[in-house]
Design a protein around this motif. Structure first.
Motif, mmCIF file in Angstrom:
data_model
loop_
_atom_site.group_PDB
_atom_site.id
_atom_site.type_symbol
_atom_site.label_atom_id
_atom_site.label_comp_id
_atom_site.label_asym_id
_atom_site.label_seq_id
_atom_site.Cartn_x
_atom_site.Cartn_y
_atom_site.Cartn_z
ATOM 1 N N MET A 262 63.991 20.019 -34.594
ATOM 2 C CA MET A 262 64.290 19.942 -33.165
ATOM 3 C C MET A 262 63.886 21.197 -32.401
ATOM 4 O O MET A 262 64.097 21.275 -31.194
ATOM 5 C CB MET A 262 65.793 19.707 -32.953
ATOM 6 C CG MET A 262 66.311 18.426 -33.553
ATOM 7 S SD MET A 262 65.675 16.971 -32.706
ATOM 8 C CE MET A 262 66.655 15.694 -33.491
ATOM 9 N N LYS A 263 63.325 22.178 -33.078
ATOM 10 C CA LYS A 263 62.983 23.431 -32.416
ATOM 11 C C LYS A 263 61.977 23.180 -31.293
ATOM 12 O O LYS A 263 60.912 22.611 -31.505
ATOM 13 C CB LYS A 263 62.400 24.421 -33.423
ATOM 14 C CG LYS A 263 62.075 25.781 -32.828
ATOM 15 C CD LYS A 263 61.555 26.743 -33.881
ATOM 16 C CE LYS A 263 61.251 28.106 -33.291
ATOM 17 N NZ LYS A 263 60.739 29.050 -34.321
ATOM 18 N N GLY A 264 62.327 23.610 -30.086
ATOM 19 C CA GLY A 264 61.438 23.464 -28.944
ATOM 20 C C GLY A 264 61.371 22.074 -28.360
ATOM 21 O O GLY A 264 60.560 21.811 -27.465
ATOM 22 N N ALA A 265 62.221 21.157 -28.831
ATOM 23 C CA ALA A 265 62.157 19.774 -28.353
ATOM 24 C C ALA A 265 62.632 19.672 -26.906
ATOM 25 O O ALA A 265 63.591 20.327 -26.502
ATOM 26 C CB ALA A 265 63.013 18.874 -29.234
ATOM 27 N N ILE A 266 61.947 18.858 -26.114
ATOM 28 C CA ILE A 266 62.405 18.505 -24.771
ATOM 29 C C ILE A 266 63.298 17.285 -24.926
ATOM 30 O O ILE A 266 62.828 16.191 -25.238
ATOM 31 C CB ILE A 266 61.219 18.213 -23.838
ATOM 32 C CG1 ILE A 266 60.367 19.477 -23.664
ATOM 33 C CG2 ILE A 266 61.706 17.723 -22.486
ATOM 34 C CD1 ILE A 266 59.117 19.268 -22.843
ATOM 35 N N ARG A 267 64.583 17.449 -24.710
ATOM 36 C CA ARG A 267 65.542 16.400 -25.057
ATOM 37 C C ARG A 267 65.649 15.297 -24.014
ATOM 38 O O ARG A 267 66.229 14.250 -24.291
ATOM 39 C CB ARG A 267 66.904 17.023 -25.344
ATOM 40 C CG ARG A 267 66.864 17.892 -26.607
ATOM 41 C CD ARG A 267 68.189 18.529 -26.941
ATOM 42 N NE ARG A 267 68.058 19.354 -28.136
ATOM 43 C CZ ARG A 267 68.443 18.978 -29.359
ATOM 44 N NH1 ARG A 267 68.985 17.796 -29.549
ATOM 45 N NH2 ARG A 267 68.281 19.791 -30.392
ATOM 46 N N SER A 268 65.106 15.528 -22.844
ATOM 47 C CA SER A 268 65.059 14.475 -21.823
ATOM 48 C C SER A 268 63.635 14.389 -21.287
ATOM 49 O O SER A 268 63.347 14.805 -20.163
ATOM 50 C CB SER A 268 66.051 14.767 -20.694
ATOM 51 O OG SER A 268 67.379 14.771 -21.174
ATOM 52 N N PRO A 269 62.704 13.870 -22.082
ATOM 53 C CA PRO A 269 61.289 13.839 -21.675
ATOM 54 C C PRO A 269 61.065 12.900 -20.496
ATOM 55 O O PRO A 269 61.700 11.847 -20.386
ATOM 56 C CB PRO A 269 60.579 13.333 -22.931
ATOM 57 C CG PRO A 269 61.623 12.559 -23.671
ATOM 58 C CD PRO A 269 62.921 13.268 -23.406
ATOM 59 N N GLN A 270 60.155 13.298 -19.613
ATOM 60 C CA GLN A 270 59.832 12.458 -18.459
ATOM 61 C C GLN A 270 58.993 11.253 -18.855
ATOM 62 O O GLN A 270 59.091 10.193 -18.241
ATOM 63 C CB GLN A 270 59.084 13.289 -17.411
ATOM 64 C CG GLN A 270 59.926 14.400 -16.795
ATOM 65 C CD GLN A 270 59.163 15.175 -15.741
ATOM 66 O OE1 GLN A 270 57.953 15.029 -15.588
ATOM 67 N NE2 GLN A 270 59.871 16.009 -15.003
ATOM 68 N N HIS A 271 58.167 11.419 -19.877
ATOM 69 C CA HIS A 271 57.270 10.337 -20.288
ATOM 70 C C HIS A 271 57.360 10.158 -21.805
ATOM 71 O O HIS A 271 56.492 10.619 -22.548
ATOM 72 C CB HIS A 271 55.831 10.644 -19.868
ATOM 73 C CG HIS A 271 55.677 10.921 -18.406
ATOM 74 N ND1 HIS A 271 55.792 9.942 -17.447
ATOM 75 C CD2 HIS A 271 55.446 12.080 -17.738
ATOM 76 C CE1 HIS A 271 55.627 10.481 -16.249
ATOM 77 N NE2 HIS A 271 55.415 11.771 -16.397
ATOM 78 N N PRO A 272 58.408 9.482 -22.288
ATOM 79 C CA PRO A 272 58.565 9.317 -23.742
ATOM 80 C C PRO A 272 57.385 8.577 -24.358
ATOM 81 O O PRO A 272 56.837 7.643 -23.773
ATOM 82 C CB PRO A 272 59.859 8.492 -23.859
ATOM 83 C CG PRO A 272 60.572 8.707 -22.563
ATOM 84 C CD PRO A 272 59.501 8.867 -21.534
ATOM 85 N N ASP A 273 56.997 9.021 -25.537
ATOM 86 C CA ASP A 273 55.921 8.372 -26.269
ATOM 87 C C ASP A 273 56.461 7.212 -27.095
ATOM 88 O O ASP A 273 57.632 7.190 -27.466
ATOM 89 C CB ASP A 273 55.240 9.368 -27.211
ATOM 90 C CG ASP A 273 54.454 10.416 -26.449
ATOM 91 O OD1 ASP A 273 54.111 10.144 -25.296
ATOM 92 O OD2 ASP A 273 54.199 11.491 -27.014
ATOM 93 N N PRO A 274 55.616 6.232 -27.417
ATOM 94 C CA PRO A 274 56.044 5.137 -28.290
ATOM 95 C C PRO A 274 56.205 5.633 -29.720
ATOM 96 O O PRO A 274 55.732 6.720 -30.067
ATOM 97 C CB PRO A 274 54.887 4.136 -28.180
ATOM 98 C CG PRO A 274 53.699 4.978 -27.850
ATOM 99 C CD PRO A 274 54.220 6.080 -26.970
ATOM 100 N N PRO A 275 56.871 4.852 -30.574
ATOM 101 C CA PRO A 275 57.005 5.247 -31.979
ATOM 102 C C PRO A 275 55.642 5.501 -32.612
ATOM 103 O O PRO A 275 54.672 4.801 -32.307
ATOM 104 C CB PRO A 275 57.700 4.039 -32.618
ATOM 105 C CG PRO A 275 58.435 3.394 -31.494
ATOM 106 C CD PRO A 275 57.566 3.586 -30.282
#
Length: 277
Positions: A262-275
């Motif tokens: 989780m290091k550096g993760a944006i926890r509320s991304p504006q444009h989530p990627d698909p799986p």
């Protein structure tokens, strides 16, 4: 291996002259690329450089999307990645650069496995805090992470390594712990880690994924091994997951790394990627 430099305006215009064929320096050809890849060396082409700043600006202003498409076609032709070397420190054309990247990614989407050479798209953002600041800030806000964080381990050596063991240490977010979630107090197995995440109402391969990696799994030279993937829902529950990877190299030496997924993760991304699977 980064081959330098492709002049962006010549690439856009598919220029052919004494040094260039269809916008590409004559020395950047399949024979050269194949020589390096046959020896296990990954190859990228660098577009730009400090002497090509004006050419970058002109090309982005004329048709940034077409430039990205031509870069994508070049990557396909040679089986290489692309490095953006746009050295406009003051007032870079970020809108055009984003259009270039969008066009390239339309041809070569991000590859979580790291096995597709054409999916390797990088940008030079310089070092320190006095150069390419606008690019640095834009990169941090828009490109630093995928919409859902993806964890991988890279074998940076020139020879294969073999997985000797892998363990996990799961810690939960404060709200989840207030609701009864309990952090690991020791390194745990894959099955334990998946079970504790599912106990929080998360669904494997829908909200998260931890790759099942057993002893004996090879990691090729300069290759990436997928470790995990998490959605925004999972990140509201999980504070971090540490992965301890132990590998054995060709001469029998053992190496160990601990990766914080989780290091550096944006926890509320504006444009989530698909799986990624």
């Amino acid at each position: 291996m980064v081959l330098s430099f492709v002049q962006p305006l010549k690439l856009l215009n598919a220029t052919t002259d004494s040094r260039t064929t269809n916008g590409v320096p004559i020395g950047m050809n399949s024979a050269v690329v194949d020589y390096f890849t046959s020896h296990g060396v990954r190859v990228m082409l660098s577009i730009g450089g400090i002497t090509c700043t004006d050419a970058w600006n002109t090309a982005l202003a004329q048709n940034a999307t077409l430039l990205g498409q031509r870069a994508g076609a070049l990557a396909s032709q040679l089986g290489v990645g692309i490095k953006i070397n746009y050295e406009q420190s003051a007032g870079p054309n970020l809108t055009g650069l984003q259009a270039f990247i969008d066009a390239y990614r339309a041809a070569h989407p991000y590859d979580v496995s790291g096995t597709d050479p054409t999916a390797r798209l990088t940008i030079d953002v310089a070092a320190g805090d006095r150069w390419l600041i606008a690019l640095d800030q834009y990169a941090t806000a828009h490109w630093l992470t995928t919409g859902a964080p993806v964890g991988r381990v890279l074998n940076g050596a020139q020879d294969v390594a073999v997985t000797a063991g892998i363990d996990y240490w799961v810690t939960f977010a404060p709200a989840a712990k207030a609701d009864g979630a309990v952090d690991f107090s020791r390194w745990g197995a894959w099955e334990e880690s998946v079970a504790c995440l599912e106990a929080r109402g998360l669904t494997d391969r829908e909200d998260f994924a931890l790759d099942l990696i057993g002893a004996g799994r090879p990691i090729p030279a300069q290759g990436l091994m997928f470790l995990g993937w998490f959605t925004e829902k999972a990140m509201t529950e999980v504070d971090d997951i540490l992965v301890r990877v132990r590998v054995t190299d060709r001469v029998g030496d053992t190496h160990e790394r601990v990766i914080a997924l989780m290091k550096g993760a944006i926890r509320s991304p504006q444009h989530p990627d698909p799986p990624p699977f």
